[in-house]
Design a protein around this motif. Sequence first.
Motif, PDB file in Angstrom:
ATOM      1  N   PRO A  36       0.795  -1.225   0.000  1.00  0.00           N
ATOM      2  CA  PRO A  36       0.000   0.000   0.000  1.00  0.00           C
ATOM      3  C   PRO A  36       0.832   1.282   0.000  1.00  0.00           C
ATOM      4  CG  PRO A  36       0.043  -0.975   2.182  1.00  0.00           C
ATOM      5  CD  PRO A  36       0.754  -1.932   1.277  1.00  0.00           C
ATOM      6  N   ARG A  60       0.280   5.960   2.250  1.00  0.00           N
ATOM      7  CA  ARG A  60      -0.317   4.617   2.281  1.00  0.00           C
ATOM      8  C   ARG A  60      -1.693   4.729   1.658  1.00  0.00           C
ATOM      9  NH1 ARG A  60       2.320   0.933   5.409  1.00  0.00           N
ATOM     10  NH2 ARG A  60       0.449  -0.359   5.577  1.00  0.00           N
ATOM     11  N   ASP A  61      -1.968   3.800   0.779  1.00  0.00           N
ATOM     12  CA  ASP A  61      -3.255   3.799   0.084  1.00  0.00           C
ATOM     13  C   ASP A  61      -4.388   3.951   1.094  1.00  0.00           C
ATOM     14  OD1 ASP A  61      -4.818   3.659  -2.202  1.00  0.00           O
ATOM     15  OD2 ASP A  61      -5.028   1.478  -2.076  1.00  0.00           O
ATOM     16  N   GLY A  62      -5.208   4.952   0.903  1.00  0.00           N
ATOM     17  CA  GLY A  62      -6.346   5.190   1.784  1.00  0.00           C
ATOM     18  C   GLY A  62      -6.100   6.244   2.848  1.00  0.00           C
ATOM     19  N   ASP A  63      -4.817   6.593   3.124  1.00  0.00           N
ATOM     20  CA  ASP A  63      -4.542   7.651   4.101  1.00  0.00           C
ATOM     21  C   ASP A  63      -5.248   8.937   3.667  1.00  0.00           C
ATOM     22  OD1 ASP A  63      -2.969   6.065   5.693  1.00  0.00           O
ATOM     23  OD2 ASP A  63      -1.060   6.993   5.120  1.00  0.00           O
ATOM     24  N   GLY A  65      -8.104   9.483   3.144  1.00  0.00           N
ATOM     25  CA  GLY A  65      -9.153   9.217   2.164  1.00  0.00           C
ATOM     26  C   GLY A  65      -8.682   9.242   0.723  1.00  0.00           C
ATOM     27  N   SER A  67      -6.597   7.513  -2.463  1.00  0.00           N
ATOM     28  CA  SER A  67      -5.952   6.346  -3.065  1.00  0.00           C
ATOM     29  C   SER A  67      -4.563   6.775  -3.545  1.00  0.00           C
ATOM     30  CB  SER A  67      -6.775   5.841  -4.258  1.00  0.00           C
ATOM     31  OG  SER A  67      -6.712   6.804  -5.306  1.00  0.00           O
TER      32      SER A  67
END
Length: 103
Positions: A36, A60-63, A65, A67
Motif C-alpha cells: 500500500p 499509504r493507500d487510503g490515508d 481518504g 488512493s
Amino acid sequence: MPEHRPIVLDAMRPRTFHPDRGELHGITVVVDTDGPQLFVGRCDQVVDAGVVLHDAAEHRDGDAGLSKVDYLARAARVGFWKQHDRVVVPASRVVSIRRLADL
C-alpha cells in the motif's frame, strides 16, 4: 579575431553534478511498491539495495481518504509534504519508478 562557434546543448537530457549516480539523480520521482506504500522524493540513486530518496513523502493507500492515484494527482498539482530526510525503498518492494513531472 577569434572564431565563435555555437554551443549545442541537448535540451532534453537532464543535467546533474553527479553523473555517476544515474539519470534520475536529483529528479523528483514516484516510487510505487508492491504494497500500500508509495514514496515521492528527490532521487539520489538507484542501487542494488533499493532506491535512495531525499526529502521524501510516504503515502499509504487510503490515508486521508486518498488512493495512490488520487495522492499522486494532488502531489503533481500542488506538491508534497516532506516526511523523511532520507529513505531507502527496498529493491524487493519496488514496482515502478517514474518522474513526478511525467504524471
